[in-house]
Design a protein around this motif. Sequence first.
Motif, PDB file in Angstrom:
ATOM      1  N   ASN A  71       0.866  -1.176   0.000  1.00 46.34           N
ATOM      2  CA  ASN A  71       0.000   0.000   0.000  1.00 46.34           C
ATOM      3  C   ASN A  71       0.906   1.231   0.000  1.00 46.34           C
ATOM      4  O   ASN A  71       1.510   1.575   1.020  1.00 46.34           O
ATOM      5  CB  ASN A  71      -0.903  -0.014   1.242  1.00 46.34           C
ATOM      6  CG  ASN A  71      -1.886   1.133   1.263  1.00 46.34           C
ATOM      7  OD1 ASN A  71      -1.563   2.260   0.914  1.00 46.34           O
ATOM      8  ND2 ASN A  71      -3.110   0.849   1.701  1.00 46.34           N
TER       9      ASN A  71
ATOM     10  N   ILE B  86       0.166   4.136   2.563  1.00 43.81           N
ATOM     11  CA  ILE B  86       0.537   3.793   3.934  1.00 43.81           C
ATOM     12  C   ILE B  86       2.048   3.800   4.076  1.00 43.81           C
ATOM     13  O   ILE B  86       2.611   4.328   5.054  1.00 43.81           O
ATOM     14  CB  ILE B  86      -0.042   2.419   4.322  1.00 43.81           C
ATOM     15  CG1 ILE B  86      -1.564   2.493   4.439  1.00 43.81           C
ATOM     16  CG2 ILE B  86       0.568   1.920   5.634  1.00 43.81           C
ATOM     17  CD1 ILE B  86      -2.075   3.338   5.576  1.00 43.81           C
TER      18      ILE B  86
ATOM     19  N   ASP C 180       2.901  -5.399   4.597  1.00 41.02           N
ATOM     20  CA  ASP C 180       1.780  -4.459   4.567  1.00 41.02           C
ATOM     21  C   ASP C 180       1.109  -4.341   5.932  1.00 41.02           C
ATOM     22  O   ASP C 180       0.784  -3.234   6.389  1.00 41.02           O
ATOM     23  CB  ASP C 180       0.747  -4.884   3.522  1.00 41.02           C
ATOM     24  CG  ASP C 180       1.035  -4.283   2.147  1.00 41.02           C
ATOM     25  OD1 ASP C 180       2.054  -3.588   2.008  1.00 41.02           O
ATOM     26  OD2 ASP C 180       0.248  -4.525   1.214  1.00 41.02           O
TER      27      ASP C 180
ATOM     28  N   VAL D  90       0.797  -0.960   8.179  1.00 41.91           N
ATOM     29  CA  VAL D  90      -0.507  -0.470   8.640  1.00 41.91           C
ATOM     30  C   VAL D  90      -0.478  -0.273  10.157  1.00 41.91           C
ATOM     31  O   VAL D  90      -0.998   0.724  10.683  1.00 41.91           O
ATOM     32  CB  VAL D  90      -1.629  -1.446   8.238  1.00 41.91           C
ATOM     33  CG1 VAL D  90      -2.931  -1.111   8.969  1.00 41.91           C
ATOM     34  CG2 VAL D  90      -1.855  -1.396   6.733  1.00 41.91           C
TER      35      VAL D  90
ATOM     36  N   VAL E 162      -6.073   5.368   6.985  1.00 42.99           N
ATOM     37  CA  VAL E 162      -5.443   4.355   7.836  1.00 42.99           C
ATOM     38  C   VAL E 162      -6.487   3.420   8.436  1.00 42.99           C
ATOM     39  O   VAL E 162      -6.270   2.217   8.540  1.00 42.99           O
ATOM     40  CB  VAL E 162      -4.615   5.008   8.955  1.00 42.99           C
ATOM     41  CG1 VAL E 162      -4.045   3.949   9.907  1.00 42.99           C
ATOM     42  CG2 VAL E 162      -3.472   5.841   8.357  1.00 42.99           C
TER      43      VAL E 162
ATOM     44  N   PRO F 170      -7.561   0.288   5.912  1.00 40.81           N
ATOM     45  CA  PRO F 170      -6.656  -0.863   5.858  1.00 40.81           C
ATOM     46  C   PRO F 170      -6.429  -1.512   7.221  1.00 40.81           C
ATOM     47  O   PRO F 170      -6.173  -2.719   7.301  1.00 40.81           O
ATOM     48  CB  PRO F 170      -5.359  -0.288   5.287  1.00 40.81           C
ATOM     49  CG  PRO F 170      -5.460   1.183   5.461  1.00 40.81           C
ATOM     50  CD  PRO F 170      -6.914   1.508   5.412  1.00 40.81           C
ATOM     51  N   LEU F 171      -6.548  -0.733   8.292  1.00 44.70           N
ATOM     52  CA  LEU F 171      -6.429  -1.315   9.625  1.00 44.70           C
ATOM     53  C   LEU F 171      -7.558  -2.317   9.861  1.00 44.70           C
ATOM     54  O   LEU F 171      -7.322  -3.441  10.337  1.00 44.70           O
ATOM     55  CB  LEU F 171      -6.471  -0.216  10.686  1.00 44.70           C
ATOM     56  CG  LEU F 171      -6.360  -0.700  12.139  1.00 44.70           C
ATOM     57  CD1 LEU F 171      -4.952  -1.187  12.438  1.00 44.70           C
ATOM     58  CD2 LEU F 171      -6.754   0.426  13.107  1.00 44.70           C
TER      59      LEU F 171
END
Length: 263
Positions: free
Chosen positions: A2, A5, A29, A33, A74, A77-78
């Motif tokens: 990503n 990120i 990744d 994250v 954020v 994707p978290l």
Amino acid sequence: MNEAIAALVRRHDPDRFLTALFAPPDRRDALLVLYAFNHELARAREVASEPSLALIRLQWWREVVEGEKKRHEVASPLAEAIAAGELNPDDLLAIIEAREAEAYGDFATLSDWRGWLRAGAGGLAVAAAFALGAPRPAEARLFGAAYGAAGVLRATGVLAAQGTCLLPRDLLARHGLSAEAFVDDPASAAARGALDDVVREGRLLLAEAAKTALPRAATAAALPAVLARRDLARWPAVAIPRRLGDRLAVSFAAVSGQILPRA
């Protein structure tokens, strides 16, 4: 990877970005994250004018970790990493709790402060080890806590400029200081004495970490301790920004799997 990120972590947390590069590609990744999430938690204190406002921002992130859907560069994707089992929500909630304590910046005792380091920076290392698939992620805690102690030293000037002191009151009192006096003159002889105590605390954490049988899978999670060791050895002449020697030390530790000299 990503890219958004990765760019955020590289800009705001270059130390952990460097160490994340040594994670297996299929795990990287999730690690980035996690570090982006940690940066957002740190911002809660940095941008808030008072602790209550920082706590509101931290509560927003608590809701994300607990499953509430929110659109954010954020948070999205978290949530995906949590859903995929790449990040442990209990680990993330523990980090938020440490940040809540940090929002007040008032640690009564050295014991309280040590607990904050182990829960915050130490807890982040545990979450990172989990993201890497380490069989015993908790083994990374002391490595992260040592990096946290060194981070307090590196950030002293910036924190003081923000009116913040993250040193415990009893440690300051040993040197005839209050938090306000430390913030007013962080370069005074008394303040230097207090920071020398922080150096000793960091070295104790490193010595304890060196006795830990760290799983090889957790290497990238523990690599920030390499930088902590160098900072603590050079204090007060820490290198900002990082130099080639720091990057080479991290690279050697990553390849060899030996984070710290054997105790």
